[in-house]
Design a protein around this motif. Structure first.
Motif, PDB file in Angstrom:
ATOM      1  N   SER A   1       0.863  -1.179   0.000  1.00 28.55           N
ATOM      2  CA  SER A   1       0.000   0.000   0.000  1.00 28.55           C
ATOM      3  C   SER A   1       0.898   1.227   0.000  1.00 28.55           C
ATOM      4  O   SER A   1       2.070   1.137   0.354  1.00 28.55           O
ATOM      5  N   ASN A   2       0.345   2.355  -0.400  1.00 29.73           N
ATOM      6  CA  ASN A   2       1.161   3.564  -0.416  1.00 29.73           C
ATOM      7  C   ASN A   2       1.675   3.882   0.984  1.00 29.73           C
ATOM      8  O   ASN A   2       2.866   4.032   1.205  1.00 29.73           O
ATOM      9  N   ARG A   3       0.759   3.970   1.947  1.00 30.19           N
ATOM     10  CA  ARG A   3       1.171   4.179   3.347  1.00 30.19           C
ATOM     11  C   ARG A   3       1.348   2.842   4.044  1.00 30.19           C
ATOM     12  O   ARG A   3       0.562   1.920   3.814  1.00 30.19           O
ATOM     13  N   VAL A   4       2.315   2.789   4.931  1.00 29.88           N
ATOM     14  CA  VAL A   4       2.538   1.588   5.737  1.00 29.88           C
ATOM     15  C   VAL A   4       2.393   2.004   7.195  1.00 29.88           C
ATOM     16  O   VAL A   4       2.908   3.030   7.607  1.00 29.88           O
TER      17      VAL A   4
ATOM     18  N   ASP B   1       1.240   8.000  12.845  1.00 28.16           N
ATOM     19  CA  ASP B   1      -0.053   7.413  12.549  1.00 28.16           C
ATOM     20  C   ASP B   1      -0.673   8.156  11.380  1.00 28.16           C
ATOM     21  O   ASP B   1      -1.455   9.069  11.550  1.00 28.16           O
ATOM     22  N   LYS B   2      -0.296   7.773  10.153  1.00 21.09           N
ATOM     23  CA  LYS B   2      -0.677   8.569   8.993  1.00 21.09           C
ATOM     24  C   LYS B   2      -1.543   7.809   8.007  1.00 21.09           C
ATOM     25  O   LYS B   2      -1.933   8.337   6.975  1.00 21.09           O
ATOM     26  N   ALA B   3      -1.776   6.521   8.274  1.00 21.49           N
ATOM     27  CA  ALA B   3      -2.379   5.733   7.208  1.00 21.49           C
ATOM     28  C   ALA B   3      -3.905   5.693   7.235  1.00 21.49           C
ATOM     29  O   ALA B   3      -4.518   5.141   6.355  1.00 21.49           O
ATOM     30  N   GLY B   4      -4.554   6.297   8.214  1.00 19.51           N
ATOM     31  CA  GLY B   4      -6.006   6.457   8.228  1.00 19.51           C
ATOM     32  C   GLY B   4      -6.752   5.141   8.165  1.00 19.51           C
ATOM     33  O   GLY B   4      -6.368   4.147   8.776  1.00 19.51           O
ATOM     34  N   GLY B   5      -7.858   5.181   7.378  1.00 16.91           N
ATOM     35  CA  GLY B   5      -8.771   4.041   7.318  1.00 16.91           C
ATOM     36  C   GLY B   5      -8.094   2.753   6.886  1.00 16.91           C
ATOM     37  O   GLY B   5      -8.415   1.674   7.378  1.00 16.91           O
ATOM     38  N   LEU B   6      -7.160   2.877   5.988  1.00 11.24           N
ATOM     39  CA  LEU B   6      -6.477   1.690   5.489  1.00 11.24           C
ATOM     40  C   LEU B   6      -5.706   0.998   6.616  1.00 11.24           C
ATOM     41  O   LEU B   6      -5.723  -0.226   6.744  1.00 11.24           O
TER      42      LEU B   6
ATOM     43  N   TYR C   1       3.584  11.791  -8.572  1.00 11.85           N
ATOM     44  CA  TYR C   1       2.857  10.523  -8.329  1.00 11.85           C
ATOM     45  C   TYR C   1       1.810  10.693  -7.226  1.00 11.85           C
ATOM     46  O   TYR C   1       0.650  10.297  -7.398  1.00 11.85           O
ATOM     47  N   TYR C   2       2.223  11.311  -6.092  1.00 12.31           N
ATOM     48  CA  TYR C   2       1.321  11.357  -4.940  1.00 12.31           C
ATOM     49  C   TYR C   2       0.406  12.587  -4.991  1.00 12.31           C
ATOM     50  O   TYR C   2      -0.825  12.461  -5.021  1.00 12.31           O
ATOM     51  N   ASN C   3       1.028  13.788  -5.041  1.00  8.92           N
ATOM     52  CA  ASN C   3       0.189  14.995  -4.997  1.00  8.92           C
ATOM     53  C   ASN C   3      -0.660  15.134  -6.250  1.00  8.92           C
ATOM     54  O   ASN C   3      -1.875  15.340  -6.158  1.00  8.92           O
TER      55      ASN C   3
ATOM     56  N   SER D   1      -2.154  10.906  -8.043  1.00 13.79           N
ATOM     57  CA  SER D   1      -3.004  10.151  -7.104  1.00 13.79           C
ATOM     58  C   SER D   1      -4.094  11.048  -6.502  1.00 13.79           C
ATOM     59  O   SER D   1      -5.266  10.669  -6.469  1.00 13.79           O
ATOM     60  N   ASN D   2      -3.676  12.244  -6.052  1.00  9.62           N
ATOM     61  CA  ASN D   2      -4.618  13.022  -5.239  1.00  9.62           C
ATOM     62  C   ASN D   2      -5.317  14.180  -5.946  1.00  9.62           C
ATOM     63  O   ASN D   2      -6.336  14.662  -5.455  1.00  9.62           O
ATOM     64  N   ALA D   3      -4.770  14.626  -7.085  1.00  6.61           N
ATOM     65  CA  ALA D   3      -5.467  15.692  -7.814  1.00  6.61           C
ATOM     66  C   ALA D   3      -6.155  15.156  -9.072  1.00  6.61           C
ATOM     67  O   ALA D   3      -6.985  15.837  -9.655  1.00  6.61           O
TER      68      ALA D   3
ATOM     69  N   ASP E   1      -5.470   0.047  -3.022  1.00  7.15           N
ATOM     70  CA  ASP E   1      -5.866   1.424  -3.282  1.00  7.15           C
ATOM     71  C   ASP E   1      -5.332   2.076  -4.559  1.00  7.15           C
ATOM     72  O   ASP E   1      -4.487   1.535  -5.258  1.00  7.15           O
ATOM     73  N   TYR E   2      -5.844   3.297  -4.757  1.00  7.56           N
ATOM     74  CA  TYR E   2      -5.740   3.993  -6.049  1.00  7.56           C
ATOM     75  C   TYR E   2      -4.325   4.449  -6.384  1.00  7.56           C
ATOM     76  O   TYR E   2      -4.063   4.820  -7.524  1.00  7.56           O
ATOM     77  N   HIS E   3      -3.426   4.469  -5.422  1.00 11.10           N
ATOM     78  CA  HIS E   3      -2.046   4.851  -5.737  1.00 11.10           C
ATOM     79  C   HIS E   3      -1.361   3.787  -6.588  1.00 11.10           C
ATOM     80  O   HIS E   3      -0.375   4.067  -7.242  1.00 11.10           O
ATOM     81  N   LEU E   4      -1.897   2.564  -6.551  1.00  7.12           N
ATOM     82  CA  LEU E   4      -1.172   1.426  -7.132  1.00  7.12           C
ATOM     83  C   LEU E   4      -2.031   0.663  -8.147  1.00  7.12           C
ATOM     84  O   LEU E   4      -1.989  -0.568  -8.209  1.00  7.12           O
TER      85      LEU E   4
ATOM     86  N   HIS F   1     -10.136   1.061  -1.751  1.00  8.70           N
ATOM     87  CA  HIS F   1     -10.787   1.607  -0.553  1.00  8.70           C
ATOM     88  C   HIS F   1     -11.764   2.724  -0.892  1.00  8.70           C
ATOM     89  O   HIS F   1     -12.601   3.083  -0.074  1.00  8.70           O
ATOM     90  N   THR F   2     -11.601   3.320  -2.070  1.00  3.10           N
ATOM     91  CA  THR F   2     -12.476   4.430  -2.478  1.00  3.10           C
ATOM     92  C   THR F   2     -13.669   3.868  -3.262  1.00  3.10           C
ATOM     93  O   THR F   2     -13.685   2.691  -3.610  1.00  3.10           O
ATOM     94  N   PRO F   3     -14.622   4.743  -3.622  1.00  4.29           N
ATOM     95  CA  PRO F   3     -15.663   4.285  -4.547  1.00  4.29           C
ATOM     96  C   PRO F   3     -15.051   4.010  -5.925  1.00  4.29           C
ATOM     97  O   PRO F   3     -13.953   4.483  -6.233  1.00  4.29           O
TER      98      PRO F   3
ATOM     99  N   ASP G   1     -13.084  14.152  10.556  1.00  2.00           N
ATOM    100  CA  ASP G   1     -12.709  13.842   9.168  1.00  2.00           C
ATOM    101  C   ASP G   1     -11.270  14.255   8.930  1.00  2.00           C
ATOM    102  O   ASP G   1     -10.714  15.055   9.675  1.00  2.00           O
ATOM    103  N   ARG G   2     -10.701  13.756   7.804  1.00  2.00           N
ATOM    104  CA  ARG G   2      -9.549  14.466   7.242  1.00  2.00           C
ATOM    105  C   ARG G   2     -10.093  15.693   6.531  1.00  2.00           C
ATOM    106  O   ARG G   2     -11.231  15.693   6.042  1.00  2.00           O
ATOM    107  N   MET G   3      -9.278  16.756   6.458  1.00  2.00           N
ATOM    108  CA  MET G   3      -9.741  17.954   5.753  1.00  2.00           C
ATOM    109  C   MET G   3      -9.597  17.679   4.251  1.00  2.00           C
ATOM    110  O   MET G   3      -8.561  17.918   3.661  1.00  2.00           O
TER     111      MET G   3
HETATM  112  O1  F6P Z   1      -8.428   5.279   0.749  1.00  2.00           O
HETATM  113  C1  F6P Z   1      -8.159   6.527   1.297  1.00  2.00           C
HETATM  114  C2  F6P Z   1      -6.849   6.618   2.029  1.00  2.00           C
HETATM  115  O2  F6P Z   1      -5.766   6.133   1.284  1.00  2.00           O
HETATM  116  C3  F6P Z   1      -6.929   5.899   3.380  1.00  2.00           C
HETATM  117  O3  F6P Z   1      -6.012   4.935   3.516  1.00  2.00           O
HETATM  118  C4  F6P Z   1      -6.633   6.944   4.385  1.00  2.00           C
HETATM  119  O4  F6P Z   1      -7.767   7.185   5.151  1.00  2.00           O
HETATM  120  C5  F6P Z   1      -6.319   8.193   3.655  1.00  2.00           C
HETATM  121  O5  F6P Z   1      -6.616   7.972   2.296  1.00  2.00           O
HETATM  122  C6  F6P Z   1      -4.901   8.645   3.875  1.00  2.00           C
HETATM  123  O6  F6P Z   1      -4.523   9.638   2.995  1.00  2.00           O
HETATM  124  P1  F6P Z   1      -3.007   9.989   2.753  1.00  2.00           P
HETATM  125  O7  F6P Z   1      -2.254   8.706   2.679  1.00  2.00           O
HETATM  126  O8  F6P Z   1      -3.005  10.737   1.449  1.00  2.00           O
HETATM  127  O9  F6P Z   1      -2.595  10.834   3.913  1.00  2.00           O
END
Ligand code: F6P
Length: 482
Positions: free
Chosen positions: A8-11, A18-23, A78-80, A83-85, A133-136, A157-159, A265-267
């Motif tokens: 996964s992108n975050r580990v 603690d940055k990986a959130g729901g995943l 890749y990330y900003n 993946s995210n924009a 997830d969508y990063h990969l 993890h997303t829709p 939430d995350r912002m």
């Molecule tokens: O699927 C959404 C997600 O990747 C979750 O793992 C997590 O809640 C969030 O985004 C983390 O975002 P980022 O890794 O960009 O901080």
């Protein structure tokens, strides 16, 4: 089965940031239980070519965590950017927020290839690989091209958007074909899985078989629905204890008897925060009886701050919050408290138990674990009320919440009014139905169900040659209803 390798992108390394959130919430339980290797981005950048090419490995119990740095250029493109924009708004069906440029797409694919190259040095022949997830999106295909023939699963993890929406991104067919290099594709809801199958037919030329399957040559791929869960009992007991913590005690004292409305939430532009604040404003305009009787605490943890849309969102929210407080506030009453910092999980669970209303109104969300956590945190004797977007995956299970359209401020205001004045018996009935919907499953069950379904694909893989034409057979490998 062989060793489980999660990518996964975050580990989520224990005791790390603690940055990986729901995943992370979803995967920690499985990794702790089953052991294995978890590979991904370190969360850091490095200009040093050698550092970028060498994974760092640490072990905790039976889990090895291997991470690699990104270069600053990779982080950006890749990330900003991609993946995210690009992908994030697209997957959430918000094309007006989507920004596309071809350079970022190239870097995105190159980083997916680099994940594959780095993994090659860590893999064993009998490993089972689970990508997240969508990063990969391109990683399964990159691994197949590198002759990896073992089972590969992918979970989004997303829709997943409709084929029309997906068609708004250049190279949509490549992404679908890349995903089809996996043996099992998992989605949060049947709607997401159905959108994927329809896209595979229309965009990648797969044929749907009678009974709902898809076929493209000899290759068989399963598509399953695996709604992500929390650990409900564990979260409930954490909230019960946190309720007596100094943090919750201070919050309670500051409320001085008012009812708390809580958002966590995350912002993020998908979370519906602009509309949510408008909904609260509308409550204060149209239901003045709640002045001085309620306080709205919105925790909106800063996220992805190098992406323009996220910076704009923060500025808008601070402006809207200031306007609400200056219009409606009084010398001894501040209606809205907006925090851009995440609290600890423990502290937040205590706030959830204290809150009369949990306000969770994403414009669209894969699942939304906060909604499930809010339910788990409640005191069964005197529970609060969940107000939930009907476009969150969680709404499929939590139909006993008050469901709202997240872009309608009047509907949000009316839902808040209903929740704030709801009788205790009705709150108990609704809470009980929500709790019944989540209490029987766990994050661990979710992970095990996916891995078991991935193992069942073993007899079906007859084509794993690098470069082989990808052909899809979709069978809904549904371990449980969404
Ligand atoms: O699927 C959404 C997600 O990747 C979750 O793992 C997590 O809640 C969030 O985004 C983390 O975002 P980022 O890794 O960009 O901080």
């Amino acid at each position: 089965m062989g060793r489980l390798v999660v990518v996964s992108n975050r580990v989520s390394i224990p005791q790390g940031e603690d940055k990986a959130g729901g995943l992370a919430v979803a995967l920690n339980a499985l990794m702790e239980h089953q052991g294995g290797l978890w590979f991904g981005w370190s969360g850091h950048t490095s200009d040093d070519a050698a550092a970028v090419k060498t994974p760092r490995i640490v072990s905790h119990g039976s889990v090895e965590y291997a991470t690699m740095d990104l270069s600053p250029e990779e982080l950006n493109s890749y990330y900003n950017d991609f993946s995210n924009a690009t992908l994030w708004p697209l997957l959430h069906s918000l094309p007006e927020q989507m920004h596309f440029d071809r350079h970022s797409l190239h870097v995105y694919r190159a980083v997916n290839d680099r994940f594959a190259d780095m993994l090659l040095g860590l893999l064993r022949p009998t490993d089972t690989i689970w990508i997240h997830d969508y990063h990969l999106l391109a990683l399964a295909a990159s691994l197949r091209l590198r002759n990896i023939r073992g089972p590969i699963g992918f979970f989004l993890h997303t829709p997943f958007p409709s084929p029309d929406m997906l068609g708004s991104i250049p190279e949509d067919s490549i992404f679908i074909r890349d995903l089809l290099a996996a043996d099992l594709l998992g989605f949060q809801t049947s709607n997401d899985a159905e959108n994927f199958v329809a896209s595979a037919q229309r965009i990648a030329g797969a044929a749907r078989l009678p009974g709902g399957g898809l076929q493209l040559g000899r290759r068989k791929i399963r598509v399953g629905v695996f709604p992500v869960e929390i650990e409900p009992a564990e979260f409930a007991s954490m909230a019960e204890q946190a309720c007596a913590s100094p943090e919750t005690e201070r919050l309670r004292r500051s409320l001085d008897g008012q009812s708390l409305i809580l958002g966590v939430d995350r912002m993020d532009p998908t979370k519906g925060l602009r509309h949510r604040l408008s909904g609260f404003r509308r409550l204060l305009e149209s239901h003045p009886q709640w002045h001085r009787q309620t306080t709205f605490l919105q925790i909106a943890a800063e996220s992805r701050q190098d992406v323009d849309a996220y910076q704009d969102l923060r500025a808008d929210l601070e402006h809207a919050a200031g306007a609400i407080n200056s219009n409606f506030g009084e010398p001894d009453w501040v209606p809205l408290r907006l925090l851009a910092r995440a609290g600890s999980r423990e502290a937040v669970s205590g706030y959830m138990r204290e809150a009369r209303v949990g306000l969770v109104t994403p414009l669209r969300d894969g699942m939304n674990l906060v909604a499930k956590e809010y339910v788990a945190a409640q005191n069964p004797e005197n529970p609060g009320v969940l107000v939930l977007s009907r476009f969150a995956g969680a709404a499929r299970q939590l139909g006993a919440a008050i469901l709202v359209n997240p872009v309608d401020p009047d509907e949000i205001a009316d839902a808040l009014d209903t929740a704030l004045k709801m009788s205790r018996p009705e709150r108990q009935d609704r809470w009980h139905a929500c709790w019944e919907a989540i209490r029987g499953s766990s994050a661990l069950d979710w992970g095990r169900a996916f891995v078991a379904a991935l193992e069942r694909t073993d007899g079906e893989r007859d084509v794993r040659r690098p470069g082989a034409e990808i052909r899809l057979v979709s069978q809904t490998a549904t371990p449980k209803a969404s």
